[in-house]
Design a protein around this motif. Structure first.
Motif, PDB file in Angstrom:
ATOM      1  N   ILE A 201     -13.949  26.643  -1.403  1.00 53.11           N
ATOM      2  CA  ILE A 201     -13.561  25.907  -0.200  1.00 53.11           C
ATOM      3  C   ILE A 201     -14.643  26.007   0.881  1.00 53.11           C
TER       4      ILE A 201
ATOM      5  N   LEU B 285     -16.525  17.380  -3.251  1.00 58.15           N
ATOM      6  CA  LEU B 285     -15.309  18.101  -3.640  1.00 58.15           C
ATOM      7  C   LEU B 285     -15.329  18.426  -5.133  1.00 58.15           C
TER       8      LEU B 285
ATOM      9  N   ILE C  68     -12.783  21.110  -6.619  1.00 59.50           N
ATOM     10  CA  ILE C  68     -11.602  20.629  -5.906  1.00 59.50           C
ATOM     11  C   ILE C  68     -11.231  19.243  -6.406  1.00 59.50           C
TER      12      ILE C  68
ATOM     13  N   LYS D  43      -2.725  15.731  -0.396  1.00 59.52           N
ATOM     14  CA  LYS D  43      -3.470  16.986  -0.387  1.00 59.52           C
ATOM     15  C   LYS D  43      -4.450  17.016   0.798  1.00 59.52           C
ATOM     16  N   TYR D  44      -4.767  18.211   1.302  1.00 63.22           N
ATOM     17  CA  TYR D  44      -5.720  18.318   2.399  1.00 63.22           C
ATOM     18  C   TYR D  44      -6.556  19.581   2.266  1.00 63.22           C
ATOM     19  N   ILE D  45      -7.718  19.557   2.951  1.00 66.69           N
ATOM     20  CA  ILE D  45      -8.594  20.725   3.045  1.00 66.69           C
ATOM     21  C   ILE D  45      -8.979  20.847   4.509  1.00 66.69           C
TER      22      ILE D  45
ATOM     23  N   TYR E 250      -9.797  29.010   6.399  1.00 66.73           N
ATOM     24  CA  TYR E 250      -9.782  27.804   5.583  1.00 66.73           C
ATOM     25  C   TYR E 250      -8.422  27.612   4.913  1.00 66.73           C
ATOM     26  N   ARG E 251      -8.088  26.354   4.629  1.00 67.24           N
ATOM     27  CA  ARG E 251      -6.856  25.978   3.936  1.00 67.24           C
ATOM     28  C   ARG E 251      -7.176  24.895   2.904  1.00 67.24           C
ATOM     29  N   LEU E 252      -6.452  24.935   1.775  1.00 66.13           N
ATOM     30  CA  LEU E 252      -6.556  23.883   0.761  1.00 66.13           C
ATOM     31  C   LEU E 252      -5.217  23.758   0.046  1.00 66.13           C
TER      32      LEU E 252
END
Length: 448
Positions: free
Chosen positions: A359, A407, A412, A418-420, A428-430
Motif C-alpha cells: 500500500i 495498483l 492491488i 473498494k478504496y485506498i 494507510y487504508r485499503l
C-alpha cells in the motif's frame, strides 16, 4: 521501528461441498474410549457389521514422544486409504510389495505400512518438525473417518458442528486477546508507578533494602512482558483459526453485508483491458474454468482464495495440478504470483480482498510520477476499476489506465466499492468501508 496491524474480519463457517461415497452397511453403535492430559492422548474404536461380519477397529496414541495409529477394516476401504496416504505423503518414499504398500523417511522419522485389511503408522515426535507432526495428526483424523465408514450426511453435520465450535472459539480467543492486552496496559502502568515509588523509598533506606526492591521491580517487569507475550500468542492463534475457517469456505457477516451493498455491484465491461483493469478478464476466465473443472456447480455464489502455495474454492483445496493451472492463468492476466487475494461473489456483487498488498509504495509511485503533491498529505482513491475518483474528483480514462497499472504492480486488485487511502504519512487504508464500524481489508499505522 514499524508496527503494522492488518485487520480482516471473518466469521468462521464451513460451506461443505458435495461428495459421493459408496453406502456402507449399517453397523451397531461403536464403543470408544479416550483419555488425555497435558502430555498424551489415546483414542480407540471398534465395531462389527451385522451383514458382512467384518470387523473395524482403530486406535490412536499421541504422546510427547510419538504418534501411533493402528487400524483394521474391510477390503472395500483399502483404496480410499491408499489414495489418501499417497496424496498426503506422495510417492517419493513409497515402497510397494506383495500385498502391501510402505512409506518411510530416510531418517526413520515416520513409518507407514498399508495392507488390504490393516494399517500401521508411527511418527517420532522427538525428530519430526511441527509441520510434519500436524500433517500426520490431520492424516489420522481423515483415516478415522474412512475406517469408521461415516456417511456423507453424518460427516457434513459433524463438520458443521466443528465449524460452529471453531467460530465460537475464535471469537472467545479474540475477546481474550483484547482482555489480556488491556490487562497488560493496566499492569504496565501499575508496575511503572510502583517501581518508581519503590526506587524512591529504596534510596532512603539502607543499601541491602535497595537491592532487594530493585530485584522485585525486575521480576514484575518480567511478569509484564510474559503477559504481553501471552496476549500476542492468543491473538495469533485467533488469526490462525480465522485463516483455517476461510480455507473451508467461511464467510463473515461483514462480507455478507458487503455482498448486498449496491456499491459492490459488478458489471462486466469490454474495455477493461484498455484501462489496465485486469479483473474483468480474470473473473470471466476463473468462473469459466471452475465450472469446466467441476469445482463449482453455479457461478451465482463463489468463494475463492489464492494464498501462499494453495488455492481454495467453496471450502475445498485445489489439487497440485489445478493450482498450477490457475496460477498460470493469473500470471498471464497480470496478477503477480505473490499477490494473494480472496474473491467473494453473490449474484452481481463481488468483493476482492488483497492479503499482502504494497500500500505505501502505491503513494510513493504516484508521487514520483507527479500525480500527488507529497507522501504526507491526505489522499483518498475510490478504485472501482473502470473508473477512479481522487479526493472527490473523477480521473480521465488515460489517468485511470495509469493508476490501474500502478495498483496492479503493487499487488492491488481494484473492484467496485473498494478504496485506498493515505490519511497522513504512515497511516494507510485499503479495502471496503463499513461506515462507523471501520473497514474490511488492511489498516496500517507506523510508529512516528
Amino acid at each position: 521501528m514499524q508496527k503494522i496491524f492488518i485487520t480482516t474480519v471473518f466469521i468462521l463457517a464451513f460451506l461443505v461441498g458435495n461428495a459421493q461415497t459408496t453406502p456402507e452397511p449399517p453397523t451397531p453403535p461403536s464403543t470408544s474410549s479416550s483419555s488425555s492430559s497435558s502430555s498424551s492422548s489415546t483414542y480407540s474404536s471398534s465395531s462389527t457389521s451385522s451383514d458382512s461380519n467384518e470387523s473395524t477397529s482403530i486406535s490412536i496414541s499421541h504422546t510427547e514422544d510419538d504418534y501411533k495409529l493402528r487400524a483394521r477394516f474391510p477390503k472395500n476401504r483399502y483404496q480410499k486409504l491408499k489414495n489418501l496416504i499417497e496424496e498426503t505423503l506422495g510417492g517419493k518414499n513409497m515402497d510397494i510389495g506383495s500385498g502391501y504398500s510402505k512409506w518411510s523417511s530416510d531418517e526413520k522419522v515416520y513409518y507407514v505400512k498399508l495392507t488390504k485389511k490393516s494399517l500401521r503408522i508411527s511418527l517420532d515426535l522427538n525428530v519430526a518438525s511441527p509441520e510434519l507432526a500436524e500433517k500426520f495428526e490431520n492424516l489420522g483424523k481423515d483415516i478415522k473417518i474412512i475406517v469408521s465408514g461415516s456417511s456423507v450426511k453424518v460427516e457434513k453435520e459433524r463438520m458443521q458442528r466443528e465449524a460452529d465450535r471453531m467460530r465460537t472459539e475464535a471469537e472467545r480467543m479474540k475477546r481474550e486477546a483484547v482482555r489480556l492486552e488491556r490487562q497488560y496496559q493496566r499492569e504496565s502502568e501499575r508496575i511503572e508507578q510502583q517501581a518508581k515509588r519503590e526506587l524512591e523509598r529504596a534510596k532512603r533506606e539502607e543499601h541491602r533494602k535497595k537491592e532487594q526492591l530493585e530485584r522485585e521491580a525486575k521480576r514484575m517487569e518480567r511478569d509484564a512482558k510474559r503477559i504481553e507475550r501471552e496476549a500476542k500468542r492468543v491473538e495469533l492463534e485467533a488469526k490462525r483459526l480465522e485463516e483455517k475457517a476461510r480455507h473451508k469456505g467461511g464467510v463473515s457477516s461483514y462480507i455478507k453485508r458487503l455482498l448486498e451493498d449496491p456499491k459492490t455491484k459488478y458489471t462486466s465491461i469490454s474495455s477493461g483491458s484498455n484501462l489496465n483493469w485486469i479483473w474483468p478478464e480474470v473473473q470471466e476466465n476463473l468462473l469459466t474454468s471452475l465450472q469446466k473443472d467441476n469445482l463449482i456447480k453455479s457461478t451465482s455464489e463463489v468463494i475463492f482464495t489464492s494464498e501462499k502455495d494453495h488455492m481454495y474454492v467453496n471450502g475445498a483445496i485445489l489439487a497440485e495440478a489445478q493450482y498450477e493451472k490457475y496460477l498460470q492463468m493469473f500470471r498471464k492476466a497480470g496478477i503477480q504470483s505473490n499477490a494473494d487475494f480472496s474473491f467473494y461473489k453473490k449474484g452481481d456483487h463481488i468483493v476482492v480482498i488483497g492479503l499482502n498488498a504494497k500500500i505505501k509504495k502505491v503513494f510513493n509511485d504516484l508521487h514520483k510520477k507527479g500525480y500527488i503533491a507529497s507522501t504526507d498529505e491526505a489522499v483518498k482513491l475510490l478504485i472501482d476499476g473502470d473508473k477512479i475518483t481522487q479526493n472527490g474528483q473523477k480521473l480521465t480514462s488515460n489517468l485511470v489506465a495509469t493508476y490501474n497499472a500502478i495498483l496492479r504492480d503493487n499487488g492491488i486488485i481494484p473492484a467496485p466499492g473498494k478504496y485506498i487511502e493515505m490519511k497522513e504519512a504512515g497511516s494507510y487504508r485499503l479495502g471496503y468501508s463499513l461506515g462507523s464500524k471501520g473497514i474490511i481489508g488492511t489498516w496500517i499505522e507506523e510508529d512516528r
